[in-house]
Scaffold this active site. Structure first.
Site, PDB file in Angstrom:
ATOM      1  N   TYR A 304     -14.316  12.601 -17.449  1.00  0.00           N
ATOM      2  CA  TYR A 304     -13.656  11.351 -17.823  1.00  0.00           C
ATOM      3  C   TYR A 304     -14.689  10.339 -18.322  1.00  0.00           C
ATOM      4  O   TYR A 304     -15.761  10.213 -17.757  1.00  0.00           O
ATOM      5  CB  TYR A 304     -12.917  10.749 -16.617  1.00  0.00           C
ATOM      6  N   GLU A 378       4.166   0.174   2.609  1.00  0.00           N
ATOM      7  CA  GLU A 378       5.309   0.175   1.683  1.00  0.00           C
ATOM      8  C   GLU A 378       5.830  -1.237   1.399  1.00  0.00           C
ATOM      9  O   GLU A 378       6.501  -1.457   0.395  1.00  0.00           O
ATOM     10  CB  GLU A 378       6.438   1.046   2.253  1.00  0.00           C
TER      11      GLU A 378
END
Ligand code: NI
Length: 405
Positions: A304, A378
């Site tokens: 990358y 969450e």
């Protein structure tokens, strides 16, 4: 209703998507079920869907329906999420833990999918309120397979071509606290290359080293000499890493082996350092080996590229994030030498990659990404969706095509 309130209103849905994806992790480019879930959710929202992009990627296109004057230039913005999991055995004990043995969403890409679906849902409900296009890019294979490159080769950045692209990562990366968003204009993450050095010596009896060429000693000198690349060949102001992570040689205490193999990783922030480091590794390995009567062969793989955020776009998205979380919760992300294939999009299109802090020690969510006990708070996910939406509305709300300064 503010964007944050709109996101909060669908929070249950976002969390449900995250749990569904979390239960069924998929590796690398094989994100078949996750892609199916994404496609059907996008279709249900009335978003145009292209499936099978770059293998198992999905691209959604939402066209804003606010009236525009004829001939007016229309802007397009892209939002990106990665969908792949990791070969990690989950140890979170969560009721919705992985149902696939040995695989786990230990990098939070389940949260990325959920946050982006949340943004798609909010924007699709608001389509009469904005002009321009939003492209939703869901890619496989971030964890080493270069899914982003495959998506680009398969045209995910064409028809229409986005003027800007935004991605985010959850976790406690880059010193970003719970519920905060972290931005950094310019270089954020490193290029990630790997290399292999094969040393051919001459095996023999451990008690008769003079009659052999010991590849273990040669390899040891090479490892030591490689340390001079970062310390003596690269400017001290340039971040770079050369790490040898594997040395393999030998079978017994009293045998000098024939060969020694070494593997390592290379990280750097400036693209042109890659070829230079490759050259230095080869010169050092071959030179040291030759000096000690052995032979070395170097294989170098470019991975990358460095992840470089566009300064202007980063500042714009940062301002949008501040509308959602407040100026006090927008922080400067620290640079890391980790790799991310978001870098490929950012080489083609100006954009930004930012961090959303989902660690929460009070809830026992304190393990780093890739850990078997990694989890995300969450309660933060809807904030990620809201930042995406606010950034799109702000970007599309301005007149004319986006021109880089
Ligand atoms: Ni990741």
């Amino acid at each position: 209703m503010t964007v944050r309130e709109r996101a909060k209103a669908i929070e249950d849905k976002i969390i449900a998507w995250r749990r569904e994806v979390h239960r069924h992790p998929e590796l690398m480019l094989d994100t078949v079920k996750t892609a199916a879930l994404v496609s059907s959710a996008l279709r249900e929202m009335g978003i145009e869907v292209r499936e099978g992009v770059g293998g198992n990627g999905v691209v959604g296109l939402l066209r804003g329906e606010a009236p525009s004057t004829p001939g007016e230039a229309i802007r397009t913005i892209a939002l990106r999420a990665d969908m792949d999991a990791l070969p990690v055995k989950e140890e979170t004990g969560l009721p919705f833990a992985s149902e696939i043995p040995g695989l786990m969403h230990a990098c939070g890409h389940d949260a990325h999918v959920a946050m982006l679906l949340g943004a798609a849902k909010i924007l699709s409900d608001m389509r009469k309120e904005f002009r321009g296009n939003v492209k939703f890019i869901f890619q496989p294979g971030e964890e080493g397979a270069g899914g982003a490159r495959l998506m680009i080769e398969d045209g995910c950045l064409e028809d229409p071509r986005p003027d800007a692209i935004i991605g985010a990562h959850v976790g406690s990366l880059w010193n970003v606290g719970n519920g905060q968003a972290g931005f950094r204009p310019g270089p954020l993450m490193a290029a990630s290359d790997r290399f292999e050095i094969f040393i051919q010596g001459k095996g023999g009896h451990g008690a008769a080293p003079h009659a052999s060429v010991d590849p273990v000693v040669v390899g040891s000198h090479i490892v030591t000499a490689l340390q001079t690349i970062v310390s003596r060949a690269i400017s001290p102001t340039e971040p770079a890493v050369v790490t040898v992570g594997v040395i393999q040689a030998g079978t017994a205490n009293n045998i000098i082996p024939d060969t020694c193999t070494m593997k390592g990783t290379v990280r750097y922030m400036k693209r042109d350092l890659g070829p230079y480091i490759k050259k230095r590794i080869t010169e050092i390995a071959c030179g040291v080996a030759a000096a000690m009567r052995a032979e070395a062969k170097v294989t170098y793989h470019f991975g990358y590229p460095p992840l470089v955020n566009d300064e202007d776009l980063t500042n714009r998205v940062r301002a949008s994030a501040a509308k959602v979380v407040g100026e006090e919760n927008v922080v400067t992300a620290g640079m890391t030498m980790g790799g991310e294939d978001m870098a490929y999009y950012l080489e083609k299109i100006p954009g930004t990659f930012f961090a959303i802090g989902t660690g929460n020690e009070a809830k026992g969510i304190m393990y780093p990404n890739h850990h078997p006990k990694f989890d995300v708070d969450e309660d933060v996910l809807y904030i990620g969706s809201a930042i995406f939406v606010q950034a799109c509305l702000d970007f599309l709300g301005e007149e004319g095509p986006y021109l880089r300064k």
